[in-house]
Design a protein around this motif. Structure first.
Motif: not given
Length: 558
Positions: A529-541, A468-473
């Motif tokens: 696993w749910t918050p980890l999956l949500v964070l992963t999808l947010l990072a991809a978006a 997610v940090t990379v995604g923000v950047s």
């Protein structure tokens, strides 16, 4: 009527004499220009270090409220592992709040001050030569040594400002045993270490033709100084005298024994070494051409490897040094925390505030709860690598190295995607190294081999937060490239609200504004696993959104 006069026929005309310049001509103007360029960067560093020190000092006051609790902490900090990660044993003789601050924080924050000094010098010296701007400056009325003097002057101004800020926030805090005299010495000790490493960076800037190489060599010297200090403090406690600590500028700063003896004379060693090293840098600068280094650049192979023909391979080639350095550093940092894991229960005994935080975290044992707290620190430092790696495309763009690549059939998405992929995978590798170091030494001290996979897995659980940090950047780079430094708010906010927040009793909702606050507190809590999956999808978006913005804007080559 034309009144123009001409020299008489046959008269001699004197050629225009070039203006004579001294070796330091123009230093003042270059110094003012450098300070203007860093008018945001330096205050942010100084403010962060000052507020972090103040928060730590107030936390120590609130955690150790009785002499008995401070004596208990002193007994725990007397172990070899604790001395290696803190400072010399002499601080433990009268473990007041001031002594605790000097013992536990001075060595750590002095390293951060040194990092600031090194980056400042290389930014205004070697990086200017590497970009070609120094050649344009030197073509004007500027002395040979003026750019280096301005770079060192900028670092000196930063260190003096940092010393003043630290003295001010500590002197006015009203904490028992932290007086103005000790606070002035505390700030001066940081400045002294920074000046030594600034001079070291001035030398390494003469050795290599690349700014990254100059910074890397200076960081290696800093790492050696920290290691000498750690080994010297441990040997001093064992009756060895601690001679190795006297070979380190960090050791000199700690041997001021701030808030205990308040000795100023060890800082004279730092100033003497800084002056001598600066003189060496000036002498070396006369032995090379502008833009070149004393160490000749190593010739590459006649043909590029197949990997360099792909954006991912090129990104890996450009960032592998940074990644390797962070992996080694995080492994060692994790190992240092692991070395005290077996003593965690004794260290935290009778500290009510920490016990409340550990109870809130949960876990079957104090070791697991303490490990969960440490994981946040390791993850935040790994996020620093994520921001640096994700910001590399911006450096390639402003350095005008991306434009020739994008003039080929290579698309912007593939070019930037290669760097972001290295940032995503590299951040995961850094977490893996931190977890392995923490688990290996933790298993050795706690006598539990199962901690190796357990703590390694706990570290990897923070990978989605790093993504997610990379995604923000990526979003900032794609849509608002000049605002890319705002990405540093993600790891900084995570450290404040997720690590210091429970100790400072900040509201829980603040932690939810950080991606690190959604990661389960492993190994104390079960895997969710749910918050980890949500964070992963947010990072991809976020990554996709950032690449979409890059395709829609013009390149910034100013």
């Amino acid at each position: 009527m034309n009144t123009t006069t001409h020299p008489a026929r046959g008269a001699r005309t004197e050629p225009a004499r070039p203006e004579r310049t001294g070796t330091l001509t123009g230093t003042g103007r270059l110094l003012r220009f450098a300070l203007r360029r860093d008018r945001v960067r330096l205050p942010v560093w100084i403010l962060a270090l000052s507020l972090g020190t103040l928060l730590t000092a107030t936390s120590l006051r609130d955690l150790y409220t009785t002499p008995a609790s401070r004596r208990s902490a002193a007994e725990t900090m007397g172990s070899p592992a604790a001395l290696a990660t803190s400072g010399p044993e002499h601080y433990l003789t009268d473990y007041t709040h001031g002594a605790m601050l000097g013992h536990q924080m001075l060595g750590f924050t002095a390293v951060l001050a040194a990092l600031l000094a090194v980056l400042t010098v290389t930014r205004h010296s070697r990086a200017e030569e590497e970009s070609g701007r120094a050649e344009l400056v030197r073509s004007a009325v500027v002395g040979r040594h003026a750019p280096l003097a301005a770079a060192l002057g900028t670092a000196t101004v930063a260190m003096v400002a940092l010393a003043a800020a630290l003295a001010l926030v500590l002197g006015t805090a009203g904490i028992p045993d932290i007086d103005w005299g000790g606070s002035l010495l505390y700030g001066a000790a940081h400045a002294a270490v920074g000046l030594v490493l600034a001079a070291v960076a001035a030398v390494t800037a003469q050795v290599t033709p690349h700014s990254r190489g100059a910074s890397g060599l200076a960081f290696a010297v800093l790492g050696l100084a920290y290691a000498l200090r750690a080994v010297g403090d441990v040997s001093g406690a064992d009756g060895g005298g601690g001679a190795l600590s006297w070979l380190s500028p960090i050791g000199w700063a700690q041997r001021t024994y701030v808030y205990v003896d308040d000795r100023w004379w060890p800082l004279l060693l730092a100033l003497a070494v800084a002056v001598a090293t600066t003189a060496l840098a000036v002498r070396l600068s006369t032995r090379r051409d502008l833009g070149a280094g004393l160490r000749p650049a190593r010739g590459g192979p006649p043909r590029a490897g197949a990997a360099l023909l792909h954006p991912l391979g090129l990104a890996w080639r450009l960032q592998r040094g940074l990644l390797l350095g962070f992996c080694v550093a995080l492994f060692l940092l994790g190992a240092s925390y692991g070395s005290v894991l077996g003593d965690a229960e004794d260290m935290l005994d009778d500290i009510a505030a920490v016990e409340d935080v550990l109870a809130e975290i949960g876990g079957a044992s104090v070791v697991e709860s303490f490990a969960a707290m440490v994981m946040i620190v390791l993850a935040v430092i790994a996020a620093v690598h994520a921001v640096l790696a994700a910001a590399r495309p911006r450096a390639e763009e402003t350095g005008r190295r991306a434009e020739p690549l994008l003039a080929t059939p290579l698309s912007r998405a593939r070019w930037a995607g290669g760097h972001l992929a290295v940032a995503l995978a590299g951040g995961t590798l850094v977490l893996l190294a931190a977890g392995l170091g923490f688990g290996t030494l933790g298993a050795a001290t706690a006598g539990d081999a199962a901690l190796v996979p357990e703590l390694t897995g706990a570290a990897l659980a923070y990978a989605p937060a790093l993504w997610v940090t990379v995604g923000v950047s990526a979003v900032l780079f794609g849509w608002l490239p000049r605002a890319l430094p705002l990405a540093w708010a993600v790891p900084l906010w995570g450290f404040v609200v997720d690590y210091l927040g429970p100790i400072l009793q900040l509201p829980d909702w603040l932690a939810r504004l950080s991606p690190f606050g959604h990661v389960p507190s492993l190994p104390a809590d079960p895997v969710a696993w749910t918050p980890l999956l949500v964070l992963t999808l947010l990072a991809a978006a976020l990554v996709a959104l950032g690449l979409a913005g890059l395709r829609r804007r013009d390149l910034d080559t100013t």
